[in-house]
Write an enzyme that holds these catalytic residues in place. Structure first.
Site, short mmCIF file in Angstrom:
data_model
loop_
_atom_site.label_atom_id
_atom_site.label_comp_id
_atom_site.label_asym_id
_atom_site.label_seq_id
_atom_site.Cartn_x
_atom_site.Cartn_y
_atom_site.Cartn_z
N GLY A 195 -0.13 7.66 -31.99
CA GLY A 195 -0.59 9.03 -32.16
C GLY A 195 -0.84 9.43 -33.60
O GLY A 195 -0.77 10.61 -33.94
N SER A 196 -1.17 8.46 -34.46
CA SER A 196 -1.44 8.87 -35.84
C SER A 196 -2.74 9.67 -35.93
O SER A 196 -2.85 10.56 -36.77
CB SER A 196 -1.44 7.66 -36.79
OG SER A 196 -2.48 6.78 -36.47
N ASN A 197 -3.70 9.37 -35.08
CA ASN A 197 -4.92 10.20 -35.07
C ASN A 197 -4.63 11.59 -34.51
O ASN A 197 -5.17 12.58 -34.99
CB ASN A 197 -6.03 9.52 -34.25
CG ASN A 197 -6.79 8.50 -35.07
OD1 ASN A 197 -7.65 8.85 -35.87
ND2 ASN A 197 -6.43 7.23 -34.90
N MET B 161 -5.37 4.38 -23.78
CA MET B 161 -5.65 3.00 -23.41
C MET B 161 -6.01 2.82 -21.94
O MET B 161 -5.60 1.84 -21.31
CB MET B 161 -4.43 2.11 -23.77
CG MET B 161 -4.04 2.16 -25.23
SD MET B 161 -5.40 1.80 -26.35
CE MET B 161 -5.48 0.04 -26.13
N ARG B 162 -6.80 3.75 -21.40
CA ARG B 162 -7.19 3.61 -20.00
C ARG B 162 -8.67 3.90 -19.85
O ARG B 162 -9.20 4.77 -20.56
CB ARG B 162 -6.43 4.62 -19.12
CG ARG B 162 -4.94 4.59 -19.27
CD ARG B 162 -4.29 5.56 -18.31
NE ARG B 162 -4.50 5.15 -16.94
CZ ARG B 162 -3.79 4.19 -16.33
NH1 ARG B 162 -2.81 3.58 -16.96
NH2 ARG B 162 -4.05 3.86 -15.09
N LEU B 163 -9.30 3.21 -18.92
CA LEU B 163 -10.68 3.56 -18.58
C LEU B 163 -10.64 4.82 -17.73
O LEU B 163 -9.73 5.00 -16.92
CB LEU B 163 -11.35 2.43 -17.80
CG LEU B 163 -12.07 1.37 -18.62
CD1 LEU B 163 -12.67 0.32 -17.69
CD2 LEU B 163 -13.16 1.97 -19.50
N HIS C 71 -13.29 4.61 -32.13
CA HIS C 71 -13.12 3.17 -31.94
C HIS C 71 -13.16 2.49 -33.31
O HIS C 71 -14.03 2.80 -34.12
CB HIS C 71 -14.25 2.64 -31.04
CG HIS C 71 -14.11 1.18 -30.73
ND1 HIS C 71 -13.24 0.71 -29.78
CD2 HIS C 71 -14.70 0.09 -31.27
CE1 HIS C 71 -13.31 -0.61 -29.75
NE2 HIS C 71 -14.19 -1.01 -30.65
#
Ligand code: GRF
Length: 204
Positions: A14-16, A93-95, A112
């Site tokens: 969660g750094s972003n 991390m999920r589609l 990305h």
């Protein structure tokens, strides 16, 4: 739906997320307000960061639901309750399935760690190093049904240095992310990003 009402989705460090929350605190998200964190990993460090920042969190384990669609339906209900108009994926991390994609078409963005379409998918930084490119970078893009395939909104370059490791390169890429994502999220929150087919324009 108001563009300025933002939900950030994250699965890990969660750094972003923290950079976005800090940008909001510093008045750098314009009218943008982070109303909610959504995480599929309640134990992830990002959940703690949301608590510290005083941002409400929806923490759901996908395996507690009978299907991916039911998991996402629960999220959509909460987003609608909060009148969220912009979904910002930051290490989620999920589609995403059509359950979320359809009501929020053109309103979901992702960051990305490569210059797409190069090195889509997992371990983009390792892929770039293994390939031997001299330049890589960061892409912010709209999300569609594919893996990192949606229209590009903004990109920044990061040079690969001799002797780079994944850790060293990741550190420089992350710094660029923390500057770029808040800028783009601000433009989105202020309704300044136009989409025409695959082409995007950020209006001044
Ligand atoms: C970032 O490198 C982002 O580009 C990618 O996932 C990473 C998330 O890191 N999509 P963090 O959880 O924000 O620290």
């Amino acid at each position: 739906m108001q563009w300025s009402r933002i939900a950030v989705f994250a699965s890990g460090q969660g750094s972003n997320f923290a950079a976005l929350a800090e940008a909001e605190r510093a008045g750098q998200l314009g009218g943008g307000r982070i109303e909610l964190l959504v995480s599929d990993r309640p134990e992830a460090p990002v959940a703690k960061r949301a608590e510290e920042a005083g941002i409400p969190a929806l923490l759901l384990r996908p395996k507690d639901f009978a299907s991916r669609e039911l998991y996402e339906a629960e999220i959509v209900a909460e987003l609608q309750r909060r009148d969220i108009g912009l979904i910002v994926l930051a290490g989620y991390m999920r589609l995403i399935t059509p359950v979320l994609l359809t009501p929020y078409a053109g309103r979901i963005v992702n960051i990305h760690p490569s210059l797409l379409p190069a090195f889509a998918g997992k371990d983009a930084i390792g892929q770039a190093l293994d390939y031997g490119v001299k330049l890589t970078g960061v892409t912010v893009h709209f999300v569609d049904g594919g893996m990192d395939t949606g229209p590009v909104i903004a990109q920044r370059c990061v040079a690969v240095e001799p002797g780079d490791t994944v850790e060293l390169l990741a550190e420089r890429i992350h710094k660029v992310e923390y500057g770029l994502y808040p800028e783009v999220v601000r433009a989105l929150a202020e309704g300044k990003v136009e989409l025409d087919g695959r082409k995007t324009v950020i209006r001044e």
